[in-house]
Design a protein around this motif. Structure first.
Motif, PDB file in Angstrom:
ATOM      1  N   THR A 133       0.829  -1.208   0.000  1.00  0.00           N
ATOM      2  CA  THR A 133       0.000   0.000   0.000  1.00  0.00           C
ATOM      3  C   THR A 133       0.860   1.253   0.000  1.00  0.00           C
ATOM      4  O   THR A 133       0.570   2.230  -0.702  1.00  0.00           O
ATOM      5  N   ASN A 134       1.927   1.249   0.788  1.00  0.00           N
ATOM      6  CA  ASN A 134       2.831   2.399   0.825  1.00  0.00           C
ATOM      7  C   ASN A 134       3.464   2.652  -0.545  1.00  0.00           C
ATOM      8  O   ASN A 134       3.602   3.796  -0.984  1.00  0.00           O
ATOM      9  N   LYS A 135       3.817   1.591  -1.237  1.00  0.00           N
ATOM     10  CA  LYS A 135       4.381   1.724  -2.581  1.00  0.00           C
ATOM     11  C   LYS A 135       3.359   2.296  -3.545  1.00  0.00           C
ATOM     12  O   LYS A 135       3.688   3.141  -4.398  1.00  0.00           O
ATOM     13  N   GLN A 136       2.109   1.861  -3.440  1.00  0.00           N
ATOM     14  CA  GLN A 136       1.058   2.389  -4.312  1.00  0.00           C
ATOM     15  C   GLN A 136       0.838   3.886  -4.078  1.00  0.00           C
ATOM     16  O   GLN A 136       0.614   4.639  -5.035  1.00  0.00           O
ATOM     17  N   ILE A 137       0.913   4.314  -2.825  1.00  0.00           N
ATOM     18  CA  ILE A 137       0.762   5.745  -2.521  1.00  0.00           C
ATOM     19  C   ILE A 137       1.892   6.548  -3.169  1.00  0.00           C
ATOM     20  O   ILE A 137       1.671   7.623  -3.742  1.00  0.00           O
ATOM     21  N   GLN A 138       3.103   6.036  -3.110  1.00  0.00           N
ATOM     22  CA  GLN A 138       4.232   6.728  -3.736  1.00  0.00           C
ATOM     23  C   GLN A 138       4.065   6.790  -5.250  1.00  0.00           C
ATOM     24  O   GLN A 138       4.410   7.806  -5.887  1.00  0.00           O
ATOM     25  N   GLU A 139       3.524   5.739  -5.854  1.00  0.00           N
ATOM     26  CA  GLU A 139       3.287   5.739  -7.297  1.00  0.00           C
ATOM     27  C   GLU A 139       2.227   6.771  -7.679  1.00  0.00           C
ATOM     28  O   GLU A 139       2.365   7.482  -8.686  1.00  0.00           O
ATOM     29  N   VAL A 140       1.156   6.849  -6.887  1.00  0.00           N
ATOM     30  CA  VAL A 140       0.115   7.851  -7.156  1.00  0.00           C
ATOM     31  C   VAL A 140       0.684   9.255  -7.026  1.00  0.00           C
ATOM     32  O   VAL A 140       0.402  10.144  -7.847  1.00  0.00           O
ATOM     33  N   GLN A 141       1.503   9.477  -6.001  1.00  0.00           N
ATOM     34  CA  GLN A 141       2.117  10.792  -5.803  1.00  0.00           C
ATOM     35  C   GLN A 141       2.994  11.165  -6.992  1.00  0.00           C
ATOM     36  O   GLN A 141       3.012  12.318  -7.432  1.00  0.00           O
ATOM     37  N   SER A 142       3.705  10.191  -7.546  1.00  0.00           N
ATOM     38  CA  SER A 142       4.546  10.454  -8.708  1.00  0.00           C
ATOM     39  C   SER A 142       3.700  10.788  -9.935  1.00  0.00           C
ATOM     40  O   SER A 142       4.023  11.719 -10.690  1.00  0.00           O
ATOM     41  N   LEU A 143       2.607  10.053 -10.127  1.00  0.00           N
ATOM     42  CA  LEU A 143       1.729  10.317 -11.278  1.00  0.00           C
ATOM     43  C   LEU A 143       1.036  11.676 -11.162  1.00  0.00           C
ATOM     44  O   LEU A 143       0.740  12.308 -12.189  1.00  0.00           O
ATOM     45  N   MET A 144       0.757  12.118  -9.938  1.00  0.00           N
ATOM     46  CA  MET A 144       0.106  13.413  -9.747  1.00  0.00           C
ATOM     47  C   MET A 144       0.923  14.545 -10.353  1.00  0.00           C
ATOM     48  O   MET A 144       0.387  15.542 -10.830  1.00  0.00           O
ATOM     49  N   ALA A 169      -8.790   5.359  -9.812  1.00  0.00           N
ATOM     50  CA  ALA A 169      -8.877   3.903  -9.624  1.00  0.00           C
ATOM     51  C   ALA A 169      -7.816   3.420  -8.634  1.00  0.00           C
ATOM     52  O   ALA A 169      -8.094   2.578  -7.756  1.00  0.00           O
ATOM     53  N   ARG A 170      -6.599   3.954  -8.748  1.00  0.00           N
ATOM     54  CA  ARG A 170      -5.530   3.553  -7.828  1.00  0.00           C
ATOM     55  C   ARG A 170      -5.841   4.014  -6.408  1.00  0.00           C
ATOM     56  O   ARG A 170      -5.578   3.293  -5.434  1.00  0.00           O
ATOM     57  N   THR A 171      -6.408   5.218  -6.294  1.00  0.00           N
ATOM     58  CA  THR A 171      -6.750   5.732  -4.968  1.00  0.00           C
ATOM     59  C   THR A 171      -7.830   4.880  -4.315  1.00  0.00           C
ATOM     60  O   THR A 171      -7.758   4.569  -3.115  1.00  0.00           O
ATOM     61  N   ASP A 172      -8.837   4.488  -5.087  1.00  0.00           N
ATOM     62  CA  ASP A 172      -9.895   3.633  -4.540  1.00  0.00           C
ATOM     63  C   ASP A 172      -9.321   2.295  -4.064  1.00  0.00           C
ATOM     64  O   ASP A 172      -9.732   1.763  -3.019  1.00  0.00           O
ATOM     65  N   LYS A 180      -3.321   6.495   5.732  1.00  0.00           N
ATOM     66  CA  LYS A 180      -4.628   7.077   5.429  1.00  0.00           C
ATOM     67  C   LYS A 180      -4.516   8.597   5.265  1.00  0.00           C
ATOM     68  O   LYS A 180      -5.138   9.187   4.376  1.00  0.00           O
ATOM     69  N   TYR A 181      -3.734   9.231   6.123  1.00  0.00           N
ATOM     70  CA  TYR A 181      -3.525  10.682   6.044  1.00  0.00           C
ATOM     71  C   TYR A 181      -2.896  11.065   4.704  1.00  0.00           C
ATOM     72  O   TYR A 181      -3.320  12.023   4.051  1.00  0.00           O
ATOM     73  N   ASP A 182      -1.915  10.300   4.250  1.00  0.00           N
ATOM     74  CA  ASP A 182      -1.234  10.596   2.990  1.00  0.00           C
ATOM     75  C   ASP A 182      -2.179  10.468   1.798  1.00  0.00           C
ATOM     76  O   ASP A 182      -2.204  11.332   0.908  1.00  0.00           O
ATOM     77  N   VAL A 183      -2.966   9.400   1.752  1.00  0.00           N
ATOM     78  CA  VAL A 183      -3.829   9.178   0.592  1.00  0.00           C
ATOM     79  C   VAL A 183      -4.992  10.167   0.590  1.00  0.00           C
ATOM     80  O   VAL A 183      -5.493  10.554  -0.490  1.00  0.00           O
ATOM     81  N   GLN A 184      -5.451  10.619   1.748  1.00  0.00           N
ATOM     82  CA  GLN A 184      -6.499  11.637   1.792  1.00  0.00           C
ATOM     83  C   GLN A 184      -6.020  12.950   1.184  1.00  0.00           C
ATOM     84  O   GLN A 184      -6.777  13.642   0.479  1.00  0.00           O
ATOM     85  N   HIS A 185      -4.774  13.299   1.420  1.00  0.00           N
ATOM     86  CA  HIS A 185      -4.220  14.520   0.822  1.00  0.00           C
ATOM     87  C   HIS A 185      -4.115  14.380  -0.697  1.00  0.00           C
ATOM     88  O   HIS A 185      -4.384  15.323  -1.450  1.00  0.00           O
ATOM     89  N   LEU A 186      -3.723  13.213  -1.172  1.00  0.00           N
ATOM     90  CA  LEU A 186      -3.648  12.982  -2.612  1.00  0.00           C
ATOM     91  C   LEU A 186      -5.038  13.058  -3.244  1.00  0.00           C
ATOM     92  O   LEU A 186      -5.208  13.611  -4.337  1.00  0.00           O
ATOM     93  N   GLN A 187      -6.037  12.511  -2.569  1.00  0.00           N
ATOM     94  CA  GLN A 187      -7.406  12.559  -3.070  1.00  0.00           C
ATOM     95  C   GLN A 187      -7.892  14.008  -3.173  1.00  0.00           C
ATOM     96  O   GLN A 187      -8.523  14.402  -4.161  1.00  0.00           O
TER      97      GLN A 187
END
Length: 212
Positions: free
Chosen positions: A8-19, A39-42, A74-81
């Motif tokens: 999950t932590n790796k997926q968050i880093q990937e989403v942050q990079s794509l952002m 889709a990745r965030t969900d 959870k805090y990190d992915v909420q900020h990305l969302q």
């Protein structure tokens, strides 16, 4: 739990990079990237629900630390969302303004007599200025919304962390002096957060009042 946590932590880093590619992607393809990010965030949120269950089943001496780690994810992915939603809001506003401008440019203006004229250039310039002002307001409101959401998330996280710190402190038998210091720091953080939210609300009110 460890395998799912690192995944999950790796997926968050990937989403942050794509952002970081959102602003550089062309208009024809940006919605595809937005869909992929959503889709990745969900999927990450689904993993977090599973991690919360697993953390609650950890041995008592590791449970608090496991819950804190999940809360941080959870805090990190909420900020990305929130960042993704703000970007989409700005894009929708820009596209609507572009469509309105194109419609205005494509209109045919006619006059009833030779002495009547329409200052088309001035009208277009005024319209462009109004659109720029509205775009600036949208950006400011979007930023304000992001700040407020971030502050609410931080408040929730701090409250949860404070409670868990107290639980851990009670379990470890810390002194009353240390407990009072922890509570005093939590109170200071809460006051700072409330002050930030009030300043943001006042700023947004002034922007709407004097630029609206």
């Amino acid at each position: 739990m460890e395998t799912l946590y690192h995944q999950t932590n790796k997926q968050i880093q990937e989403v942050q990079s794509l952002m970081g590619n959102l602003e550089k992607t062309d208009r024809q393809s940006v919605h595809l990237l937005e869909n992929e990010l959503q889709a990745r965030t969900d999927q990450i949120f689904n993993h977090l629900e599973r991690l919360e269950i697993l953390a609650s089943k950890e041995p008592p001496n590791r449970r608090q630390n496991a819950k804190l780690r999940v809360d941080q994810l959870k805090y990190d992915v909420q900020h990305l969302q929130t960042a993704l939603q703000n970007f989409q809001h700005r894009r929708y506003a820009r596209e609507a303004q572009d469509r309105e401008r194109e419609e205005l440019m494509s209109r045919t203006f006619t006059t009833n007599d030779a002495d009547t004229s329409i200052p088309i250039d001035e009208t277009l310039q005024l319209n462009s200025n109004l659109h720029n002002a509205h775009r600036g307001m949208d950006d400011l409101l979007g930023s304000g919304s992001s700040i407020l959401n971030g502050l609410r998330d931080q408040r929730s996280t701090l409250k949860g962390t404070h409670k868990k710190m107290l639980d851990v402190a009670n379990m470890l038998g810390l002194s009353n002096t240390v407990m009072r210091l922890i509570e005093r720091r939590a109170t200071q953080d809460k006051l700072i957060m409330i002050g930030g939210m009030l300043l943001t609300c006042v700023f947004m009110f002034l922007v709407i009042r004097y630029l609206g």
